[in-house]
Design a protein around this motif. Structure first.
Motif, short mmCIF file in Angstrom:
data_model
loop_
_atom_site.label_atom_id
_atom_site.label_comp_id
_atom_site.label_asym_id
_atom_site.label_seq_id
_atom_site.Cartn_x
_atom_site.Cartn_y
_atom_site.Cartn_z
N ARG A 125 49.67 16.93 -56.64
CA ARG A 125 48.58 15.97 -56.63
C ARG A 125 48.49 15.18 -57.95
NH1 ARG A 125 48.85 17.63 -52.11
NH2 ARG A 125 47.15 18.11 -50.66
N ASP A 126 49.42 15.40 -58.84
CA ASP A 126 49.41 14.65 -60.11
C ASP A 126 49.67 13.17 -59.86
OD1 ASP A 126 48.93 16.87 -61.64
OD2 ASP A 126 50.95 17.00 -62.48
N PRO A 127 49.03 12.29 -60.63
CA PRO A 127 49.34 10.86 -60.51
C PRO A 127 50.74 10.56 -61.04
CG PRO A 127 47.89 11.24 -62.38
CD PRO A 127 48.00 12.56 -61.65
N ILE A 128 51.31 9.47 -60.56
CA ILE A 128 52.57 8.95 -61.10
C ILE A 128 52.17 7.90 -62.13
CG2 ILE A 128 54.70 7.71 -60.57
CD1 ILE A 128 54.37 8.74 -57.65
N LEU A 224 52.91 5.57 -46.90
CA LEU A 224 52.60 4.75 -48.06
C LEU A 224 51.28 4.04 -47.79
CD1 LEU A 224 53.49 3.68 -50.81
CD2 LEU A 224 54.74 1.86 -49.63
N ASN A 225 50.30 4.31 -48.64
CA ASN A 225 48.95 3.76 -48.46
C ASN A 225 48.41 4.02 -47.06
OD1 ASN A 225 48.85 2.73 -51.11
ND2 ASN A 225 49.98 0.91 -50.49
N GLY A 300 47.63 2.01 -58.11
CA GLY A 300 46.69 2.23 -57.02
C GLY A 300 47.34 2.60 -55.71
N ASP A 301 48.65 2.38 -55.56
CA ASP A 301 49.34 2.74 -54.33
C ASP A 301 49.44 4.26 -54.20
OD1 ASP A 301 49.66 0.14 -53.56
OD2 ASP A 301 51.77 -0.01 -54.12
N GLN A 321 50.35 11.55 -54.03
CA GLN A 321 50.23 11.02 -55.38
C GLN A 321 49.83 9.55 -55.37
OE1 GLN A 321 54.42 12.48 -56.37
NE2 GLN A 321 53.34 12.86 -58.30
N THR A 322 49.12 9.17 -56.42
CA THR A 322 48.71 7.78 -56.63
C THR A 322 49.36 7.27 -57.90
OG1 THR A 322 46.58 8.17 -55.55
CG2 THR A 322 46.75 6.25 -56.97
#
Length: 333
Positions: A125-128, A224-225, A300-301, A321-322
């Protein structure tokens, strides 16, 4: 059985056994403090962990607690090695077709592989976090295996017995940095930032008949999104199975317990099943329409990668991930 690592407990996390339905977990310090320690002593630890797993699934494990995906690190937060193959030649062929190049014949007999960033592996769940959208931010949905100690020079048949766990990987790629980096004639560094891993790693028996000893015969689903991006079958068109990839990696080196070996982007010749990375869809658009339309990821994607069994149950949990903007320490907007 299913294993995971809580974010607490230092850089290597805290090992937990996870129920088959991914709802509950229990720490096992009496067996191993972290997954790397369990893999270092797998011949003894595996049976002890399996006993805990059986009790946990029966609902009689007194120390079990509800599992919250956000509490999990990658199963191996800092792996000894991350070696990523390119086992799906449908992906490689399309890439070369899009730029008018022929497939070298040796690509069909000798796997492509690179050594990537294994410390850290991002949590599911970490952001990219990236500094610049113009780098061409892409996801790559893959399957991977985790080995115990593999001796150098091992053949394909012997390599199969060293597969101890399987998991999913998002091999993040910065497409617009790849070509200038490779043009130097040395390899990936900046264009291959940390990858992320699924919430849990599972033993091969958890896959039942979907695991044939070298491939997983199930779709790998990417969104994706929130929109379906692809669901190619990981067992179809895999030209080099995992034993072949392990043997290739071990040709000139020993592989330490905890080595992770990836399949490369899961890809099928049947393009109607969609894609496991943006660049493959762009290549398909170039071949079919003359130019790429689909854009790389922006801040934001969101990407979600998951695999389900035939009953529709999530096997590994989801990588979700976002993409976010990276801010260096001490810098403010």
């Amino acid at each position: 059985m299913k294993l995971a690592s809580l974010k607490r407990g230092g850089r290597d996390g805290t090992l937990v056994v996870v129920s088959r339905d991914l709802s509950r977990a229990v720490a096992v310090p009496q067996v191993a403090l972290n997954l790397q320690a369990a893999l270092d002593n797998w011949s003894t630890a595996a049976a002890q962990l399996e006993s805990v797993y059986k009790v946990l699934n029966q609902g009689t494990q007194p120390d079990a607690f509800p599992l919250e995906p956000s509490s999990l690190a990658a199963p191996l937060p800092r792996a000894h090695q991350w070696l990523d193959g390119s086992a799906y030649l449908s992906h490689v062929e399309l890439a070369r077709q899009a730029r008018g190049a022929k497939m070298p014949p040796e690509f069909r007999t000798d796997p492509l592989m690179y050594q990537g960033c294994s410390d850290p592996f991002l949590a599911p769940r970490d952001p990219i976090l990236m500094s610049d959208e113009s780098w061409g931010i892409d996801f790559e949905a893959e399957v991977a295996v985790v080995t115990d100690d593999v001796p150098m020079g091992l053949g394909r048949e012997e390599a199969a017995q060293h597969i101890k766990l399987l998991m999913l990987v998002n091999d993040v790629s910065l497409r617009n940095l790849i070509a200038p980096e490779l043009s130097k004639g040395f390899g990936f560094v900046q264009s291959k930032p940390p990858s992320s891993a699924s919430p849990v790693a599972v033993t091969p028996d958890e896959l039942g008949e979907a695991w044939d000893g070298g491939k997983i015969h199930l779709p790998l689903v990417s969104r994706l999104n929130g929109k379906l991006f692809g669901r190619p079958n990981a067992g179809n068109d895999m030209c080099f199975d995992f034993p072949a990839l392990i043997s290739h990696a071990a040709k000139t080196r020993n592989l330490s317990a905890g080595t992770i070996i990836g399949s490369g982007t899961v890809s099928n010749y049947d393009r109607s099943r969609g894609f496991s990375c943006i660049v493959e869809k762009r290549m398909h658009e170039t071949v079919e329409q003359g130019s790429a339309i689909t854009q790389f990821m922006r801040f934001g994607d969101r990407v979600r990668i998951e695999m389900f069994d035939k009953e529709g149950h999530s096997i590994f949990g989801a990588i979700e991930q976002t993409v976010g903007r990276y801010q260096p320490p001490g810098k403010r907007d």
